[in-house]
Design an enzyme around this catalytic site. Structure first.
Site, mmCIF file in Angstrom:
data_model
loop_
_atom_site.group_PDB
_atom_site.id
_atom_site.type_symbol
_atom_site.label_atom_id
_atom_site.label_comp_id
_atom_site.label_asym_id
_atom_site.label_seq_id
_atom_site.Cartn_x
_atom_site.Cartn_y
_atom_site.Cartn_z
ATOM 1 N N ASP A 105 0.837 -1.197 0.000
ATOM 2 C CA ASP A 105 0.000 0.000 0.000
ATOM 3 C C ASP A 105 0.874 1.251 0.000
ATOM 4 O O ASP A 105 2.036 1.202 0.415
ATOM 5 C CB ASP A 105 -0.886 0.030 1.258
ATOM 6 C CG ASP A 105 -1.855 -1.133 1.283
ATOM 7 O OD1 ASP A 105 -2.165 -1.686 0.217
ATOM 8 O OD2 ASP A 105 -2.285 -1.500 2.402
HETATM 9 N N1 URA Z 1 -1.200 -6.010 3.779
HETATM 10 C C1 URA Z 1 -1.704 -4.770 3.831
HETATM 11 O O1 URA Z 1 -2.730 -4.535 4.428
HETATM 12 N N2 URA Z 1 -1.029 -3.793 3.209
HETATM 13 C C2 URA Z 1 0.135 -3.980 2.542
HETATM 14 O O2 URA Z 1 0.704 -3.051 1.990
HETATM 15 C C3 URA Z 1 0.642 -5.286 2.519
HETATM 16 C C4 URA Z 1 -0.036 -6.281 3.138
#
Ligand code: URA
Length: 267
Positions: A105
């Site tokens: 993310d």
């Molecule tokens: N899980 C998440 O919630 N976000 C990420 O960036 C990676 C794994």
């Protein structure tokens, strides 16, 4: 493994002249393959062949490249984006076909593989492969032993199936300095009650870690991936920096992408 190509193309691709120029050089006897002078421009060059031009060995471009990036927050895991900066801006290569293998993310930090090896990326990300990814997670509130058990058993995050069993290690506040790759400064503003833990999952559902922690009522306030399969975020790799994988890391990564059946075939 690189493909077999004609000698004139091989030399032209290596920047030794235009195709018609290198043809003439070859006919004059300026090229050698494995110690033999070759005068035919159409002669094939295979991946293992050693090519000399004007007495100098021609270094080969690797077929694929693999970068390990320490992704900072604020970058999206995409090759292009209209609004945000992308992780590709942090890669010092204009090589075509590079892309992030998987996604973190925008606000997640940590290990991200950038490659042009689509086949390997596909294998590593395939749900059938169960490649483990470990995250350093900081949540609001106190993650309890009961929460830990629920995460370990598999939990409902609103998908058809529960998540696969995860591994959870609740960290004592003092553990942080011992856990090398996770060493980082805690922000000044933290909730009064928070928990730090390592969570290892072997799937890659959308926002999976955040959704798992939401499911136990402990929202994530900081997330950093510290390992993926055999790769670990190096301690000396600063946020925003990347480095090429070593041969050994590439070999282990390819091994992680193979099924156990394929592995036993190899033995
Ligand atoms: N899980 C998440 O919630 N976000 C990420 O960036 C990676 C794994």
């Amino acid at each position: 493994m690189s493909k077999t190509v004609r000698l004139d193309k091989f030399l032209a691709d290596a920047g030794k002249g235009t195709r018609s120029e290198v043809k003439k050089y070859i006919q004059k006897g300026l090229a050698e393959i494995n110690g033999q002078t070759v005068k035919k421009p159409e002669q094939k060059v295979g991946p293992e062949d050693r090519v000399l031009f004007k007495g100098e060995e021609i270094a080969r471009e690797p077929e694929h490249v693999y970068y390990l990036l320490h992704k900072p927050a604020g970058y999206v895991s995409a090759t292009e984006d209209k609004r945000d900066r992308t992780v590709m801006e942090l890669i010092p290569s204009a090589r075509k076909g590079l892309f992030p293998a998987g996604r973190l993310d925008k606000d997640t930090e940590g290990l991200l593989l950038i490659t042009d090896d689509g086949a390997l990326a596909h294998e590593l990300l395939s749900p059938a492969r169960h490649v483990e990814k470990t995250y350093f997670v900081r949540t609001e509130g106190q993650v309890t032993e009961e929460d830990k058990e629920r995460l370990e058993q598999g939990i409902d995050i609103g998908e058809k199936r529960q998540t696969l069993p995860a591994k959870v290690k609740l960290l004592e506040k003092e553990d942080i300095s011992e856990e090398g790759v996770m060493r980082h400064v805690r922000p000044e503003t933290l909730p009064e009650v928070y928990t730090e833990l390592l969570l290892t999952i072997s799937e890659g559902k959308f926002h999976q870690v955040k959704r798992m922690m939401e499911a136990v009522g402990k929202p994530v306030i900081y997330l950093k991936r510290i390992s993926m399969g055999p790769l670990t975020l190096p301690e000396d790799l600063k946020k925003g920096e990347c480095r090429l994988l070593t041969e050994e890391e590439i070999r282990k990564l390819k091994d992680a992408g193979r099924t156990s059946d394929e592995k036993s075939e190899k033995c």
